[in-house]
Scaffold this motif. Structure first.
Motif, PDB file in Angstrom:
ATOM      1  N   ILE A  34      15.395 -10.089 105.093  1.00 52.40           N
ATOM      2  CA  ILE A  34      14.923 -11.047 106.350  1.00 52.40           C
ATOM      3  C   ILE A  34      15.366 -10.216 107.773  1.00 52.40           C
ATOM      4  CG2 ILE A  34      15.051 -13.004 105.283  1.00 52.40           C
ATOM      5  CD1 ILE A  34      17.499 -13.411 107.159  1.00 52.40           C
ATOM      6  N   THR A  35      14.898 -10.270 108.929  1.00 58.65           N
ATOM      7  CA  THR A  35      15.221  -9.721 110.028  1.00 58.65           C
ATOM      8  C   THR A  35      16.137 -10.736 110.920  1.00 58.65           C
ATOM      9  OG1 THR A  35      13.495 -10.222 111.567  1.00 58.65           O
ATOM     10  CG2 THR A  35      13.252  -8.253 109.989  1.00 58.65           C
ATOM     11  N   THR A  36      16.794 -10.075 111.766  1.00 66.19           N
ATOM     12  CA  THR A  36      17.476 -11.006 112.990  1.00 66.19           C
ATOM     13  C   THR A  36      16.515 -11.442 114.044  1.00 66.19           C
ATOM     14  OG1 THR A  36      18.102  -9.057 114.107  1.00 66.19           O
ATOM     15  CG2 THR A  36      19.659  -9.791 112.342  1.00 66.19           C
ATOM     16  N   GLY A  37      15.474 -10.828 113.975  1.00 62.87           N
ATOM     17  CA  GLY A  37      14.489 -11.127 115.219  1.00 62.87           C
ATOM     18  C   GLY A  37      14.596 -10.452 116.327  1.00 62.87           C
ATOM     19  N   SER A  38      15.680  -9.641 116.413  1.00 63.93           N
ATOM     20  CA  SER A  38      16.087  -8.978 117.617  1.00 63.93           C
ATOM     21  C   SER A  38      16.440  -7.443 117.284  1.00 63.93           C
ATOM     22  CB  SER A  38      17.610  -9.573 118.101  1.00 63.93           C
ATOM     23  OG  SER A  38      18.145  -9.013 119.133  1.00 63.93           O
ATOM     24  N   ASP A  39      16.543  -6.621 118.394  1.00 62.35           N
ATOM     25  CA  ASP A  39      17.110  -5.378 118.537  1.00 62.35           C
ATOM     26  C   ASP A  39      18.393  -5.385 119.073  1.00 62.35           C
ATOM     27  OD1 ASP A  39      16.232  -5.961 120.925  1.00 62.35           O
ATOM     28  OD2 ASP A  39      15.247  -4.012 121.145  1.00 62.35           O
ATOM     29  N   SER A  40      19.313  -6.338 118.805  1.00 60.94           N
ATOM     30  CA  SER A  40      20.664  -6.186 119.567  1.00 60.94           C
ATOM     31  C   SER A  40      21.648  -5.533 118.649  1.00 60.94           C
ATOM     32  CB  SER A  40      21.170  -7.803 119.643  1.00 60.94           C
ATOM     33  OG  SER A  40      21.087  -8.419 118.225  1.00 60.94           O
ATOM     34  N   VAL A  41      22.617  -5.079 119.298  1.00 60.14           N
ATOM     35  CA  VAL A  41      23.733  -4.301 118.576  1.00 60.14           C
ATOM     36  C   VAL A  41      24.640  -5.490 117.972  1.00 60.14           C
ATOM     37  CG1 VAL A  41      25.926  -3.231 118.700  1.00 60.14           C
ATOM     38  CG2 VAL A  41      23.892  -2.352 120.109  1.00 60.14           C
ATOM     39  N   GLY A  42      24.623  -5.463 116.503  1.00 60.18           N
ATOM     40  CA  GLY A  42      24.977  -6.427 115.902  1.00 60.18           C
ATOM     41  C   GLY A  42      24.615  -7.846 116.050  1.00 60.18           C
ATOM     42  N   ILE A  43      25.029  -8.889 115.856  1.00 52.87           N
ATOM     43  CA  ILE A  43      24.474 -10.266 116.282  1.00 52.87           C
ATOM     44  C   ILE A  43      25.035 -10.759 117.363  1.00 52.87           C
ATOM     45  CG2 ILE A  43      24.638 -12.617 115.323  1.00 52.87           C
ATOM     46  CD1 ILE A  43      23.189 -10.795 113.315  1.00 52.87           C
ATOM     47  N   VAL A  44      24.202 -10.987 118.562  1.00 54.52           N
ATOM     48  CA  VAL A  44      24.237 -11.423 119.819  1.00 54.52           C
ATOM     49  C   VAL A  44      23.546 -12.980 119.743  1.00 54.52           C
ATOM     50  CG1 VAL A  44      23.584 -11.443 122.276  1.00 54.52           C
ATOM     51  CG2 VAL A  44      24.309  -9.126 120.722  1.00 54.52           C
ATOM     52  N   GLU A  45      24.111 -13.752 119.676  1.00 52.37           N
ATOM     53  CA  GLU A  45      23.489 -15.267 119.527  1.00 52.37           C
ATOM     54  C   GLU A  45      22.553 -15.524 120.428  1.00 52.37           C
ATOM     55  OE1 GLU A  45      25.174 -19.607 118.691  1.00 52.37           O
ATOM     56  OE2 GLU A  45      26.485 -18.190 119.561  1.00 52.37           O
ATOM     57  N   SER A  46      22.742 -15.140 121.733  1.00 52.34           N
ATOM     58  CA  SER A  46      21.496 -15.359 122.512  1.00 52.34           C
ATOM     59  C   SER A  46      20.223 -14.574 122.619  1.00 52.34           C
ATOM     60  CB  SER A  46      22.004 -15.037 124.155  1.00 52.34           C
ATOM     61  OG  SER A  46      22.570 -13.989 124.283  1.00 52.34           O
ATOM     62  N   MET A  47      20.237 -13.442 121.495  1.00 46.67           N
ATOM     63  CA  MET A  47      19.141 -12.408 121.412  1.00 46.67           C
ATOM     64  C   MET A  47      18.602 -12.762 120.200  1.00 46.67           C
ATOM     65  SD  MET A  47      20.634  -9.128 123.015  1.00 46.67           S
ATOM     66  CE  MET A  47      21.397  -8.959 124.756  1.00 46.67           C
ATOM     67  N   VAL A  48      19.222 -13.270 119.164  1.00 44.33           N
ATOM     68  CA  VAL A  48      18.379 -13.316 117.790  1.00 44.33           C
ATOM     69  C   VAL A  48      17.594 -14.444 117.812  1.00 44.33           C
ATOM     70  CG1 VAL A  48      20.540 -12.554 116.420  1.00 44.33           C
ATOM     71  CG2 VAL A  48      20.548 -14.773 116.869  1.00 44.33           C
ATOM     72  N   SER A  49      16.745 -14.412 116.673  1.00 45.55           N
ATOM     73  CA  SER A  49      15.626 -15.482 116.750  1.00 45.55           C
ATOM     74  C   SER A  49      16.097 -16.961 116.348  1.00 45.55           C
ATOM     75  CB  SER A  49      14.435 -15.064 115.681  1.00 45.55           C
ATOM     76  OG  SER A  49      14.945 -15.005 114.538  1.00 45.55           O
ATOM     77  N   ASP A  50      15.536 -17.774 116.612  1.00 42.75           N
ATOM     78  CA  ASP A  50      15.923 -19.153 116.200  1.00 42.75           C
ATOM     79  C   ASP A  50      15.727 -19.194 114.873  1.00 42.75           C
ATOM     80  OD1 ASP A  50      16.225 -19.770 119.030  1.00 42.75           O
ATOM     81  OD2 ASP A  50      14.184 -20.787 119.236  1.00 42.75           O
ATOM     82  N   GLU A  51      15.062 -18.662 114.096  1.00 46.44           N
ATOM     83  CA  GLU A  51      14.795 -18.635 112.403  1.00 46.44           C
ATOM     84  C   GLU A  51      15.877 -17.951 112.186  1.00 46.44           C
ATOM     85  OE1 GLU A  51      10.853 -19.255 114.551  1.00 46.44           O
ATOM     86  OE2 GLU A  51      12.612 -17.561 114.762  1.00 46.44           O
ATOM     87  N   PHE A  52      16.549 -16.958 112.714  1.00 44.73           N
ATOM     88  CA  PHE A  52      17.677 -16.155 112.134  1.00 44.73           C
ATOM     89  C   PHE A  52      18.889 -17.088 112.191  1.00 44.73           C
ATOM     90  CE2 PHE A  52      21.497 -13.715 112.395  1.00 44.73           C
ATOM     91  CZ  PHE A  52      21.685 -13.223 111.233  1.00 44.73           C
ATOM     92  N   LEU A  53      19.135 -17.473 113.456  1.00 45.52           N
ATOM     93  CA  LEU A  53      20.321 -18.139 113.661  1.00 45.52           C
ATOM     94  C   LEU A  53      20.542 -19.560 112.961  1.00 45.52           C
ATOM     95  CD1 LEU A  53      22.528 -17.912 115.979  1.00 45.52           C
ATOM     96  CD2 LEU A  53      21.319 -19.489 117.529  1.00 45.52           C
ATOM     97  N   GLU A  54      19.250 -20.257 112.822  1.00 47.42           N
ATOM     98  CA  GLU A  54      19.307 -21.470 111.974  1.00 47.42           C
ATOM     99  C   GLU A  54      19.868 -21.020 110.497  1.00 47.42           C
ATOM    100  OE1 GLU A  54      16.334 -25.162 110.531  1.00 47.42           O
ATOM    101  OE2 GLU A  54      15.631 -23.366 111.630  1.00 47.42           O
ATOM    102  N   TYR A  55      19.195 -19.854 109.888  1.00 46.46           N
ATOM    103  CA  TYR A  55      19.443 -19.562 108.596  1.00 46.46           C
ATOM    104  C   TYR A  55      21.000 -19.163 108.688  1.00 46.46           C
ATOM    105  CZ  TYR A  55      19.158 -17.286 103.910  1.00 46.46           C
ATOM    106  OH  TYR A  55      19.061 -17.134 102.706  1.00 46.46           O
TER     107      TYR A  55
END
Length: 299
Positions: free
Chosen positions: A223-244
């Motif tokens: 799967i993808t984080t839905g983002s091109d952030s450095v690591g996990i940035v909560e405000s930048m990743v997709s809602d789908e990834f954050l929920e997962y």
């Protein structure tokens, strides 16, 4: 006025040190040099980054969110959306060339801890921390002899025996070759694996194409984080990834960027393990250990 996006303060993040300022600028310079030959555009990029960092540099600054914005800005201004493509290819080639040596090590000791140590050594392949031209091969070979400064291997094995599924957050291209060995070991525990990669290129972080070329799709769901952030940035990743992520009771996280992001999130009730090399002063100080340490830590 800088055209960078916005200023993020983390609530309980890893504190920014004075060393982080020069690192932001070094990354901006390297990204600009890889992205364009236009000297005037390079000047403008550095001018804007200097202004942004000068206005907003603070101990409570979210480091990985700031790094993300800088690299996203360079891509937008230059139109080069994968500046580190050649570096990622070199990283993959280097990692693959070391596989025979890694397999020899595993022949001598095929315990879980050995696989973990190898995966952590792969975290050295990091262009967000180290300069272009770094002798990564020598660092990796030296790192293979290091013991874990923080070693929660017993807790990790308990989790592997407890859970049926794990979310594995990968970090860099090249590094995922080392990760694959650990993932193959994890499968021996009858654990289903989901691997999260970046949606779009950012520094030398692994994207879907990198994961498929490495064969991670043969042993894990991707799967993808839905983002091109450095690591996990909560405000930048997709809602789908954050929920997962929030619904995943068992998570293994690679690298400093993911670790930085996770420290800013509510992870109560989750068993999260971080595997990384401490490659910068801020994270080393946060953990209370020496820079250059290798750690497996349960949060």
């Amino acid at each position: 006025m800088t055209s960078l996006i916005y200023f993020i303060i983390g609530s309980d993040n890893i504190k920014v040190g004075y060393e982080c300022g020069p690192c932001f600028l070094r990354q901006a310079r390297e990204a600009a040099e890889l992205s364009t030959d236009d000297a005037d555009l390079r000047f403008k990029i550095i001018q804007d980054v200097l202004a942004y960092v000068g206005e907003n540099f603070d101990k409570d600054l979210s480091s990985n969110a700031t790094g993300s914005m800088i690299h996203q800005y360079v891509k937008k201004e230059t139109g080069c959306f994968d500046p580190y493509l050649d570096e990622k290819r070199k990283s993959n080639a280097l990692a693959i060339s070391l596989l025979p040596k890694l397999r020899e090590i595993l022949k001598e000791d095929d315990g879980l801890e050995t696989f973990v140590k190898i995966a952590i050594v792969g975290n050295i392949l990091d262009f967000g921390t180290f300069e272009l031209g770094t002798d990564f091969e020598s660092m990796i070979l030296e790192g293979l002899n290091k013991e874990l400064t923080i070693n929660h291997i017993d807790e990790l094995e308990k989790a592997l025996n407890k859970y049926d599924e794990v979310l594995y957050l990968v970090d860099n291209a090249g590094e995922i070759v080392f990760d694959k060995l650990l993932l193959e070991k994890i499968r021996e525990y009858d654990v289903n694996i989901t691997v999260a990669v970046k949606e779009k290129p950012i520094i030398n972080d692994a994207c879907m194409k990198d994961a498929i070329e490495t064969g991670l799709d043969d042993i894990a769901r991707l799967i993808t984080t839905g983002s091109d952030s450095v690591g996990i940035v909560e405000s930048m990743v997709s809602d789908e990834f954050l929920e997962y992520f929030r619904k995943s009771p068992f998570v293994i996280s690679k690298g400093m960027g993911n670790f930085e992001g996770i420290t800013e999130m509510d992870i109560e009730g989750q068993d999260i393990f971080v595997l990384l090399c401490t490659k910068c002063p801020a994270i080393s100080k946060y953990l209370g250990i020496k820079e250059g340490s290798h750690i497996l830590k349960k949060l």
